[in-house]
Design an enzyme around this catalytic site. Sequence first.
Site, mmCIF file in Angstrom:
data_model
loop_
_atom_site.group_PDB
_atom_site.id
_atom_site.type_symbol
_atom_site.label_atom_id
_atom_site.label_comp_id
_atom_site.label_asym_id
_atom_site.label_seq_id
_atom_site.Cartn_x
_atom_site.Cartn_y
_atom_site.Cartn_z
ATOM 1 N N SER A 190 2.517 -4.134 0.921
ATOM 2 C CA SER A 190 2.972 -3.806 2.121
ATOM 3 C C SER A 190 2.315 -2.595 2.904
ATOM 4 O O SER A 190 2.868 -1.804 3.586
ATOM 5 C CB SER A 190 4.553 -3.071 1.722
ATOM 6 N N ARG A 191 0.894 -2.591 2.550
ATOM 7 C CA ARG A 191 -0.035 -1.696 3.071
ATOM 8 C C ARG A 191 0.238 -0.327 2.824
ATOM 9 O O ARG A 191 -0.254 0.652 3.353
ATOM 10 C CB ARG A 191 -0.054 -1.941 4.649
ATOM 11 N N LEU A 192 1.034 0.041 1.657
ATOM 12 C CA LEU A 192 1.127 1.268 1.276
ATOM 13 C C LEU A 192 0.457 1.670 0.340
ATOM 14 O O LEU A 192 0.633 1.932 -1.001
ATOM 15 C CB LEU A 192 2.632 1.497 0.650
#
Length: 214
Positions: A190-192
Amino acid sequence: MDIGHIRKDFADHAPLTREAIADDPFDQFTRWFDEALASAMPEANAFVLATATAQGQSSQRTVLLKYYDPQGFVFYTNTESRKAKEIAANPQVSMLFPWYGLQRQVKIEGHIEPISREQTLRYFLSRPKDSQLGAWASRQSSVINSRQLLRQQWAKMKEKFRDGEVPLPDFWGGYRIEPHAIEFWQGQPSRLHDRFLYRRDQAQTDWLIERLAP
């Protein structure tokens, strides 16, 4: 061409936490570098070196790390090349290890300076002879008419030095990047992503560690 549809989520890696990373960035780099070597990815010691002119025009290229210790990261090149001229004009550089196979990258910013001729010579003598000849044959970054001309120059050097050791060219040397900031980046779903920045304190003695937003 619109390529916005090209997308791949990152694997669910173990979170990178302050408790898990080393207090010293060189220790952390060694951990990750050893894992990159163990993963059998090609050229784990390859990094992108960014330099800039005195006017701020930047350029990048891939070079190979040949040595590192707590004083910095060392590579070798033609000292008449574009990169060397930009280093002479502006000794502030950055380097990036793009370890895509591990969904990691390490970004380093710092000051660069030439290393001693003695250290350069020790490394040069450890190179295969064909690579030594290549250093003599190529006037890096200069314009040439054909690959044939390059091969002819290499053959000329091979004949010239056929009966003895290949001497160290006076236009070839090593550089050390002394870092003031090292960032470790671990891809996450989630691009975290996890990002930790090590930077020198004002006294240039200790490393401060900060988590950065992805």
